[in-house]
Each structure stands twice: as C-alpha cells, then as structure tokens.
Design a protein around this motif. Structure first.
Motif, PDB file in Angstrom:
ATOM      1  N   LEU A  43       0.825  -1.213   0.000  1.00  4.55           N
ATOM      2  CA  LEU A  43       0.000   0.000   0.000  1.00  4.55           C
ATOM      3  C   LEU A  43       0.855   1.256   0.000  1.00  4.55           C
ATOM      4  CD1 LEU A  43      -2.596  -1.070   2.725  1.00  4.55           C
ATOM      5  CD2 LEU A  43      -2.915  -1.131   0.243  1.00  4.55           C
ATOM      6  N   SER A  44       0.388   2.262  -0.709  1.00  2.00           N
ATOM      7  CA  SER A  44       1.011   3.582  -0.620  1.00  2.00           C
ATOM      8  C   SER A  44       0.605   4.201   0.713  1.00  2.00           C
ATOM      9  CB  SER A  44       0.530   4.477  -1.767  1.00  2.00           C
ATOM     10  OG  SER A  44      -0.845   4.794  -1.582  1.00  2.00           O
ATOM     11  N   GLN A  45       1.234   5.315   1.065  1.00  2.00           N
ATOM     12  CA  GLN A  45       0.842   5.990   2.306  1.00  2.00           C
ATOM     13  C   GLN A  45      -0.619   6.398   2.252  1.00  2.00           C
ATOM     14  OE1 GLN A  45       3.813   9.107   2.669  1.00  2.00           O
ATOM     15  NE2 GLN A  45       5.001   7.885   4.107  1.00  2.00           N
ATOM     16  N   GLU A  47      -3.078   5.058   0.456  1.00  2.00           N
ATOM     17  CA  GLU A  47      -3.936   3.869   0.510  1.00  2.00           C
ATOM     18  C   GLU A  47      -4.021   3.324   1.932  1.00  2.00           C
ATOM     19  OE1 GLU A  47      -3.130   2.100  -3.979  1.00  2.00           O
ATOM     20  OE2 GLU A  47      -1.707   1.651  -2.359  1.00  2.00           O
ATOM     21  N   PHE A  48      -2.889   3.237   2.599  1.00  2.00           N
ATOM     22  CA  PHE A  48      -2.864   2.745   3.979  1.00  2.00           C
ATOM     23  C   PHE A  48      -3.677   3.666   4.876  1.00  2.00           C
ATOM     24  CE2 PHE A  48      -1.214   2.195   8.244  1.00  2.00           C
ATOM     25  CZ  PHE A  48      -0.957   0.835   8.344  1.00  2.00           C
ATOM     26  N   ALA A  49      -3.455   4.958   4.739  1.00  3.67           N
ATOM     27  CA  ALA A  49      -4.162   5.936   5.567  1.00  3.67           C
ATOM     28  C   ALA A  49      -5.668   5.837   5.364  1.00  3.67           C
ATOM     29  CB  ALA A  49      -3.663   7.347   5.245  1.00  3.67           C
ATOM     30  N   ASN A  50      -6.099   5.722   4.126  1.00  3.09           N
ATOM     31  CA  ASN A  50      -7.539   5.619   3.844  1.00  3.09           C
ATOM     32  C   ASN A  50      -8.117   4.305   4.361  1.00  3.09           C
ATOM     33  OD1 ASN A  50      -7.774   8.113   2.578  1.00  3.09           O
ATOM     34  ND2 ASN A  50      -7.252   7.271   0.583  1.00  3.09           N
ATOM     35  N   ARG A  51      -7.417   3.217   4.138  1.00  8.59           N
ATOM     36  CA  ARG A  51      -7.933   1.906   4.524  1.00  8.59           C
ATOM     37  C   ARG A  51      -8.052   1.760   6.033  1.00  8.59           C
ATOM     38  NH1 ARG A  51      -5.642  -4.080   2.766  1.00  8.59           N
ATOM     39  NH2 ARG A  51      -7.472  -5.181   3.510  1.00  8.59           N
ATOM     40  N   PHE A  52      -7.087   2.313   6.773  1.00 16.02           N
ATOM     41  CA  PHE A  52      -7.066   2.120   8.222  1.00 16.02           C
ATOM     42  C   PHE A  52      -7.406   3.383   9.008  1.00 16.02           C
ATOM     43  CE2 PHE A  52      -4.316  -1.199   6.428  1.00 16.02           C
ATOM     44  CZ  PHE A  52      -5.066  -2.293   6.808  1.00 16.02           C
ATOM     45  N   ARG A  53      -7.929   4.383   8.314  1.00 20.01           N
ATOM     46  CA  ARG A  53      -8.444   5.612   8.946  1.00 20.01           C
ATOM     47  C   ARG A  53      -7.397   6.345   9.788  1.00 20.01           C
ATOM     48  NH1 ARG A  53     -11.560   4.301   5.459  1.00 20.01           N
ATOM     49  NH2 ARG A  53     -13.719   3.671   5.792  1.00 20.01           N
ATOM     50  N   VAL A  54      -6.246   6.571   9.163  1.00 22.40           N
ATOM     51  CA  VAL A  54      -5.171   7.333   9.792  1.00 22.40           C
ATOM     52  C   VAL A  54      -4.954   8.578   8.933  1.00 22.40           C
ATOM     53  CG1 VAL A  54      -2.724   7.323  10.437  1.00 22.40           C
ATOM     54  CG2 VAL A  54      -4.041   5.208  10.545  1.00 22.40           C
TER      55      VAL A  54
END
Length: 92
Positions: A43-45, A47-54
């Motif tokens: 995951l890109s930053q 994508e990760f942020a969106n997927r895990f709500r960060v």
C-alpha cells in the motif's frame, strides 16, 4: 541522583554523524515498523491511511520519524500486519 539520558555519541571522524538519544532510536524503530508494515501490504501511504483511517500527514510524520507514534498506534500497526482484512473491516 537523576540518570543521564542514554545516547550514542557521534563518530568524531564523520562530519555527517550526530548524537542519537534513546528517544530518537525508539522513534526510528517505530518509524521502521510503520513503513515495513505498510509496504509489506503493498500500500502507498495514501492507501494505507484511507484503509485504516489514519490521517495521511500523521502517517507520513511517523514513517519519517518526525513524530513518535504512540504506543496504541504501534499496537494497531502490529495487528494490521497480522490481520489486515479484519482490521480494515473493523474500522470501515
């Protein structure tokens, strides 16, 4: 008597080296865990942020060791690394 902070001294022969405190080393290890977990998931930053709500800015600061990720975030990242789909569903 108060204990002196633990630090790794800079190499005097290396003009690019600098002292590293225990706090800075901890922050770097936390940053490495965050980055390694995210990249292992492919995951890109963003994508990760969106997927895990960060917040992406927070994730970026943690990964670049500009800020220290709190203990609860480190626990979350360890869970994400082991159970990414379950955690993603839980925060969706």
């Amino acid at each position: 008597m108060k204990n002196a902070p633990i630090a790794l001294s800079a190499d005097p022969a290396d003009d690019q080296d600098f002292d590293a405190t225990a706090e800075a080393l901890d922050r770097g290890q936390r940053a490495c865990l965050m980055r390694r977990t995210r990249t292992s998931l492919g995951l890109s930053q963003s994508e990760f942020a969106n997927r895990f709500r960060v917040p992406v800015g927070t994730l970026r600061d943690w990964e670049q060791a500009r800020a220290t990720a709190p203990d609860f975030s480190i626990a979350d990242v360890r869970l994400i690394g082991r159970y990414p789909d379950i955690v993603a569903r839980a925060v969706a």
